[in-house]
Design an enzyme around this catalytic site. Structure first.
Site, PDB file in Angstrom:
ATOM      1  N   LYS A  15       0.833  -1.223   0.000  1.00 42.93           N
ATOM      2  CA  LYS A  15       0.000   0.000   0.000  1.00 42.93           C
ATOM      3  C   LYS A  15       0.857   1.259   0.000  1.00 42.93           C
ATOM      4  O   LYS A  15       0.565   2.224  -0.706  1.00 42.93           O
ATOM      5  CB  LYS A  15      -0.928   0.007   1.235  1.00 42.93           C
ATOM      6  CG  LYS A  15      -1.893  -1.161   1.283  1.00 42.93           C
ATOM      7  CD  LYS A  15      -2.690  -1.173   2.572  1.00 42.93           C
ATOM      8  CE  LYS A  15      -1.897  -1.512   3.810  1.00 42.93           C
ATOM      9  NZ  LYS A  15      -1.372  -2.886   3.866  1.00 42.93           N
ATOM     10  N   LYS A  17       3.902   1.878  -1.090  1.00 43.16           N
ATOM     11  CA  LYS A  17       4.488   2.190  -2.408  1.00 43.16           C
ATOM     12  C   LYS A  17       3.421   2.740  -3.349  1.00 43.16           C
ATOM     13  O   LYS A  17       3.668   3.707  -4.079  1.00 43.16           O
ATOM     14  CB  LYS A  17       5.106   0.921  -3.023  1.00 43.16           C
ATOM     15  CG  LYS A  17       5.486   1.186  -4.454  1.00 43.16           C
ATOM     16  CD  LYS A  17       5.869   0.024  -5.303  1.00 43.16           C
ATOM     17  CE  LYS A  17       5.660   0.444  -6.756  1.00 43.16           C
ATOM     18  NZ  LYS A  17       6.409  -0.346  -7.723  1.00 43.16           N
ATOM     19  N   HIS A  40       4.564   0.745   6.339  1.00 43.79           N
ATOM     20  CA  HIS A  40       4.413   1.007   4.908  1.00 43.79           C
ATOM     21  C   HIS A  40       5.761   1.433   4.332  1.00 43.79           C
ATOM     22  O   HIS A  40       6.308   2.461   4.727  1.00 43.79           O
ATOM     23  CB  HIS A  40       3.348   2.083   4.675  1.00 43.79           C
ATOM     24  CG  HIS A  40       1.965   1.651   5.086  1.00 43.79           C
ATOM     25  ND1 HIS A  40       0.858   2.423   4.917  1.00 43.79           N
ATOM     26  CD2 HIS A  40       1.532   0.489   5.655  1.00 43.79           C
ATOM     27  CE1 HIS A  40      -0.204   1.765   5.365  1.00 43.79           C
ATOM     28  NE2 HIS A  40       0.186   0.600   5.829  1.00 43.79           N
ATOM     29  N   THR A 128       1.232  -7.142  16.920  1.00 42.83           N
ATOM     30  CA  THR A 128       2.514  -6.434  16.818  1.00 42.83           C
ATOM     31  C   THR A 128       2.931  -5.867  18.180  1.00 42.83           C
ATOM     32  O   THR A 128       4.010  -5.308  18.312  1.00 42.83           O
ATOM     33  CB  THR A 128       2.411  -5.272  15.813  1.00 42.83           C
ATOM     34  OG1 THR A 128       1.388  -4.384  16.280  1.00 42.83           O
ATOM     35  CG2 THR A 128       2.064  -5.757  14.414  1.00 42.83           C
ATOM     36  N   GLN A 221      -3.205  -2.155   7.392  1.00 46.20           N
ATOM     37  CA  GLN A 221      -3.562  -3.570   7.483  1.00 46.20           C
ATOM     38  C   GLN A 221      -4.237  -4.017   6.176  1.00 46.20           C
ATOM     39  O   GLN A 221      -4.001  -3.422   5.140  1.00 46.20           O
ATOM     40  CB  GLN A 221      -4.481  -3.848   8.696  1.00 46.20           C
ATOM     41  CG  GLN A 221      -3.774  -3.697  10.042  1.00 46.20           C
ATOM     42  CD  GLN A 221      -3.581  -2.258  10.471  1.00 46.20           C
ATOM     43  OE1 GLN A 221      -4.524  -1.493  10.572  1.00 46.20           O
ATOM     44  NE2 GLN A 221      -2.354  -1.882  10.746  1.00 46.20           N
ATOM     45  N   THR A 298       7.767  -5.598  12.577  1.00 38.41           N
ATOM     46  CA  THR A 298       8.311  -6.492  13.617  1.00 38.41           C
ATOM     47  C   THR A 298       9.484  -7.337  13.133  1.00 38.41           C
ATOM     48  O   THR A 298      10.132  -8.000  13.940  1.00 38.41           O
ATOM     49  CB  THR A 298       7.210  -7.452  14.115  1.00 38.41           C
ATOM     50  OG1 THR A 298       6.722  -8.188  12.991  1.00 38.41           O
ATOM     51  CG2 THR A 298       6.059  -6.707  14.767  1.00 38.41           C
TER      52      THR A 298
HETATM   53  P1  GDP Z   1       2.282  -2.189   3.079  1.00 38.55           P
HETATM   54  O1  GDP Z   1       2.213  -2.409   4.540  1.00 38.55           O
HETATM   55  O2  GDP Z   1       1.064  -2.653   2.361  1.00 38.55           O
HETATM   56  O3  GDP Z   1       2.665  -0.784   2.701  1.00 38.55           O
HETATM   57  O4  GDP Z   1       3.471  -3.132   2.548  1.00 38.55           O
HETATM   58  P2  GDP Z   1       4.904  -3.349   3.248  1.00 38.55           P
HETATM   59  O5  GDP Z   1       5.728  -2.143   3.024  1.00 38.55           O
HETATM   60  O6  GDP Z   1       4.744  -3.840   4.636  1.00 38.55           O
HETATM   61  O7  GDP Z   1       5.414  -4.597   2.431  1.00 38.55           O
HETATM   62  C1  GDP Z   1       5.549  -4.573   1.050  1.00 38.55           C
HETATM   63  C2  GDP Z   1       7.009  -4.893   0.694  1.00 38.55           C
HETATM   64  O8  GDP Z   1       7.111  -5.193  -0.677  1.00 38.55           O
HETATM   65  C3  GDP Z   1       7.955  -3.730   0.915  1.00 38.55           C
HETATM   66  O9  GDP Z   1       9.218  -4.233   1.255  1.00 38.55           O
HETATM   67  C4  GDP Z   1       8.007  -3.057  -0.451  1.00 38.55           C
HETATM   68  O10 GDP Z   1       9.216  -2.335  -0.654  1.00 38.55           O
HETATM   69  C5  GDP Z   1       7.929  -4.244  -1.353  1.00 38.55           C
HETATM   70  N1  GDP Z   1       7.252  -4.030  -2.634  1.00 38.55           N
HETATM   71  C6  GDP Z   1       6.168  -3.259  -2.925  1.00 38.55           C
HETATM   72  N2  GDP Z   1       5.800  -3.448  -4.213  1.00 38.55           N
HETATM   73  C7  GDP Z   1       6.661  -4.343  -4.729  1.00 38.55           C
HETATM   74  C8  GDP Z   1       6.777  -4.960  -6.009  1.00 38.55           C
HETATM   75  O11 GDP Z   1       6.005  -4.751  -6.931  1.00 38.55           O
HETATM   76  N3  GDP Z   1       7.799  -5.867  -6.164  1.00 38.55           N
HETATM   77  C9  GDP Z   1       8.678  -6.182  -5.174  1.00 38.55           C
HETATM   78  N4  GDP Z   1       9.636  -7.059  -5.420  1.00 38.55           N
HETATM   79  N5  GDP Z   1       8.587  -5.602  -3.958  1.00 38.55           N
HETATM   80  C10 GDP Z   1       7.591  -4.726  -3.751  1.00 38.55           C
HETATM   81  P1  IMO Z   2       0.232  -2.930   7.254  1.00 38.07           P
HETATM   82  O1  IMO Z   2      -0.490  -1.621   7.281  1.00 38.07           O
HETATM   83  C1  IMO Z   2       0.337  -7.151   8.330  1.00 38.07           C
HETATM   84  C2  IMO Z   2      -1.530  -8.272  12.128  1.00 38.07           C
HETATM   85  C3  IMO Z   2      -0.629  -8.744  13.248  1.00 38.07           C
HETATM   86  C4  IMO Z   2      -1.579  -9.673  13.976  1.00 38.07           C
HETATM   87  C5  IMO Z   2      -2.910  -8.949  13.867  1.00 38.07           C
HETATM   88  C6  IMO Z   2      -3.241  -8.071  15.064  1.00 38.07           C
HETATM   89  O2  IMO Z   2       1.713  -2.814   7.242  1.00 38.07           O
HETATM   90  O3  IMO Z   2      -0.307  -3.803   6.158  1.00 38.07           O
HETATM   91  P2  IMO Z   2      -2.340  -5.813  16.106  1.00 38.07           P
HETATM   92  O4  IMO Z   2      -0.949  -5.277  16.261  1.00 38.07           O
HETATM   93  O5  IMO Z   2      -3.218  -4.987  15.253  1.00 38.07           O
HETATM   94  O6  IMO Z   2      -2.953  -6.168  17.412  1.00 38.07           O
HETATM   95  O7  IMO Z   2      -2.157  -7.220  15.347  1.00 38.07           O
HETATM   96  O8  IMO Z   2      -2.823  -8.130  12.709  1.00 38.07           O
HETATM   97  N1  IMO Z   2      -1.177  -6.940  11.581  1.00 38.07           N
HETATM   98  C7  IMO Z   2      -0.608  -6.767  10.380  1.00 38.07           C
HETATM   99  N2  IMO Z   2      -0.188  -7.666   9.464  1.00 38.07           N
HETATM  100  N3  IMO Z   2       0.427  -5.833   8.076  1.00 38.07           N
HETATM  101  C8  IMO Z   2      -0.022  -4.923   8.959  1.00 38.07           C
HETATM  102  O9  IMO Z   2      -0.113  -3.598   8.684  1.00 38.07           O
HETATM  103  C9  IMO Z   2      -0.530  -5.378  10.200  1.00 38.07           C
HETATM  104  N4  IMO Z   2      -1.010  -4.755  11.307  1.00 38.07           N
HETATM  105  C10 IMO Z   2      -1.419  -5.731  12.136  1.00 38.07           C
HETATM  106  O10 IMO Z   2       0.494  -9.430  12.738  1.00 38.07           O
HETATM  107  O11 IMO Z   2      -1.682 -10.889  13.292  1.00 38.07           O
HETATM  108 MG    MG Z   3       3.251  -3.405   6.060  1.00 41.18          MG
END
Ligand code: GDP
Ligand code: IMO
Ligand code: MG
Length: 420
Positions: A15, A17, A40, A128, A221, A298
Site C-alpha cells: 500500500k 508504495k 508502509h 505487533t 492492514q 516487527t
Molecule cells: P504495506 O504495509 O502494504 O505498505 O506493505 P509493506 O511495506 O509492509 O510490504 C511490502 C514490501 O514489498 C515492501 O518491502 C516493499 O518495498 C515491497 N514491494 C512493494 N511493491 C513491490 C513490487 O512490486 N515488487 C517487489 N519485489 N517488492 C515490492
Molecule cells: P500494514 O499496514 C500485516 C496483524 C498482526 C496480527 C494482527 C493483530 O503494514 O499492512 P495488532 O498489532 O493490530 O494487534 O495485530 O494483525 N497486523 C498486520 N499484518 N500488516 C499490517 O499492517 C498489520 N497490522 C497488524 O500481525 O496478526
Molecule cells: Mg506493512
C-alpha cells in the site's frame, strides 16, 4: 471527491508504495484507521523508509497529510517518524496535520497488549504488541485520551486515572513490567506532538473537499484483518475496509469515488490465524526469499502461499472495489508453475464463500494451475511487453474477482509500475 487505497489481503500488500506513486495526483493524503502496527515501505531517493503512522504522501511537497480520528496514535513512534522524515528535508509542521479526535496510545496500552497475548498462550493473535487492541478498547469503552486532550490542563489527571485503571487490569493478568522508561519517552514525545498542527480533522477534510481538493484515504492492514469481516479473532481492532473511511475521517459516503484495492500476486500473512493457501514447503520458502517477506514493523518472517481468489472476491465485494493494483508480480518471475485458489473444499463440498467457522474448519484449497512466465519482468515499462503467461494469469483473476486489475507493480521502486 475522495479516492481510497487499501489492502485486499492480510496486510503488507504494498500500500505504501502505491500511495506514494499516486500521491502527486492528490492534494491531501489521509490515514483513517490503524496505528503503529502498520509498516508502509517506500523508497525515497533510493533510500528505504518505513512509515507507521504518517501518511505515505509525506515526501510530496504538494500534498498535505492528515492523521484522522480513526487512527490510534503513539506519540513516541510519531516523534521517531518525524525525525526520519525531517532528515529528508521535509517540514512536518508544514504538511502534517493531526485530528484532535485521534486516540492516543499510552505506555500501559502496550503493556496490556503483551499481558493479553501472554495469557492467550498458543491461541495468541500474534499482535505487533504496539498497544492497538487496548487503545481501541479504551475508545469504545469511552475512557481514551485524545490528541486534543493533550493540550488541556486536565491531561495529567486524565492520564493518571487511565494508568490506574490499566494497573488494575495488569494486576489481574499478574503482569509486572517496569514502564518508567516508556513513560519518560512518552511525556517527551507528548511535548513534541503538542508543537505539531492539531486540527479538527472533520472540518479540515470537508473544507478541503468544498474547495475542490482531491483527497486520497490510505488504509492500513488488510481487509481480511478487519475487526468485523476478517478472520476474527485473528484480526486487528479497526475497520480496515472502505466503510472505515467515513467514520475514520468524518466524511459522508457520497464523497467516496474510486476504491483502489491492492493485492499481491500471491499471498502472505504475519501473525496467527487461518490462511487456507499457506505453503509449508520449499515453494513457500521460495516466495519468502524472492519476495523478501519479513515484517516491516516487527521483522517477523511472513507466512507465504498462493493467491486466494475466494478471499479476494470477498474483499472486493466488501469494499466496492473499482480498480485493483497487483503488486510483487516480479516475485513470481522464476516460478515454473503457479496455483490460484478458486474454491475451498470443506467436508467434501466446494464453496466460494468465506465460512463463519474459518478458524475451526479444515479447508482444502481447490487450485487452478497456470504456467509461470520465467522472464525477468522488473524492467518492463509497458503493458504490451508483459509476457503472455502473465496476461493469462491476470485476466483469469480479473474475471474471477469481477474487478479490473489496472496496474501491475514489478519491483519496490516508485517507477516500477505498469499501467494496463
Ligand atoms: P504495506 O504495509 O502494504 O505498505 O506493505 P509493506 O511495506 O509492509 O510490504 C511490502 C514490501 O514489498 C515492501 O518491502 C516493499 O518495498 C515491497 N514491494 C512493494 N511493491 C513491490 C513490487 O512490486 N515488487 C517487489 N519485489 N517488492 C515490492
Ligand atoms: P500494514 O499496514 C500485516 C496483524 C498482526 C496480527 C494482527 C493483530 O503494514 O499492512 P495488532 O498489532 O493490530 O494487534 O495485530 O494483525 N497486523 C498486520 N499484518 N500488516 C499490517 O499492517 C498489520 N497490522 C497488524 O500481525 O496478526
Ligand atoms: Mg506493512
Amino acid at each position: 471527491m475522495i479516492d481510497v487505497i487499501l489492502g485486499l489481503q492480510w496486510g503488507d500488500e504494498g500500500k505504501g508504495k502505491i500511495v506514494d506513486f499516486f500521491a502527486p495526483n492528490y492534494d491531501v493524503i489521509a490515514r483513517f484507521q490503524g496505528g503503529p502496527n502498520a509498516g508502509h515501505t517506500l523508497y525515497v531517493n533510493d533510500k528505504k523508509v518505513v512509515l507507521h503512522q504518517i501518511p505515505s504522501g509525506i515526501f510530496h511537497q504538494n500534498c498535505v497529510n492528515l492523521i484522522g480520528n480513526g487512527v490510534v496514535l503513539d506519540p513516541v513512534t510519531l516523534k521517531r517518524e518525524c525525525d526520519t522524515v525531517a532528515s529528508f528535508g521535509i517540514d512536518v509542521r508544514k504538511n502534517l496535520f493531526i485530528s484532535e479526535k485521534t486516540n492516543v496510545i499510552v505506555p500501559t496500552h502496550r503493556a496490556l497488549d503483551k499481558a493479553s497475548e501472554l495469557q492467550k498462550g498458543d491461541s495468541k493473535i500474534g499482535s505487533t504488541l504496539k498497544g492497538i487492541g487496548p487503545a481501541y478498547m479504551d475508545k469504545t469503552g469511552r475512557n481514551a485520551i485524545r490528541v486534543g486532550d493533550l493540550l488541556s490542563k486536565n491531561f495529567t489527571t486524565q492520564y493518571i486515572k487511565l494508568r490506574l485503571k490499566h494497573q488494575k487490569l495488569l494486576d489481574n493478568f499478574h503482569f509486572i513490567e517496569d514502564i518508567s522508561a516508556w513513560e519518560e519517552e512518552f511525556f517527551e514525545a507528548v511535548e513534541f506532538l503538542k508543537t505539531l498542527n492539531i486540527v479538527s480533522g472533520e472540518y479540515f477534510i470537508n473544507n478541503k473537499l468544498a474547495e475542490g481538493k482531491k483527497v486520497l484515504a490510505e488504509g492500513a492492514q488488510g481487509s481480511m484483518l478487519d475487526i468485523d469481516f476478517g478472520t476474527f479473532p485473528f484480526v486487528t481492532s479497526s475497520n480496515t475496509i472502505s466503510a472505515g473511511v467515513c467514520t475514520g475521517l468524518g466524511v459522508s459516503p457520497q464523497k467516496i469515488n474510486d476504491v483502489i484495492g491492492v493485492t499481491k500476486a500471491y499471498c502472505t500473512r504475519v501473525g496467527g490465524g487461518p490462511f487456507p493457501t499457506e505453503l509449508h514447503d520449499e515453494v513457500g520458502e521460495a516466495l519468502r526469499k524472492q519476495g523478501n517477506e519479513f515484517g516491516a514493523t516487527t521483522g517477523r518472517p511472513r507466512r507465504c502461499g498462493w493467491i486466494d481468489l475466494v478471499a479476494l472476491k470477498y474483499t472486493c465485494m466488501l469494499n466496492g472495489i473499482t480498480k485493483v493494483v497487483m503488486t510483487k508480480a516480479d516475485v513470481l518471475d522464476s516460478f515454473k508453475e503457479l496455483n490460484v485458489c478458486t474454491g475451498y473444499e470443506i467436508n467434501g463440498k466446494i464453496t466460494q464463500e468465506i465460512p463463519f467457522e474459518i478458524n475451526r474448519t479444515i479447508i482444502t484449497p481447490e487450485y487452478k494451475l497456470f504456467n509461470g512466465w520465467n522472464t525477468d519482468t522488473t524492467a518492463i515499462k509497458n503493458a504490451t511487453n508483459l509476457p503472455n503467461e502473465m496476461s493469462v494469469y491476470i485476466n483469469f483473476i480479473n474475471q474471477f474477482i469481477g474487478a479490473p486489475i489496472k496496474y501491475v507493480s514489478n519491483g519496490p521502486a516508485r517507477e516500477q509500475i505498469i499501467s494496463l
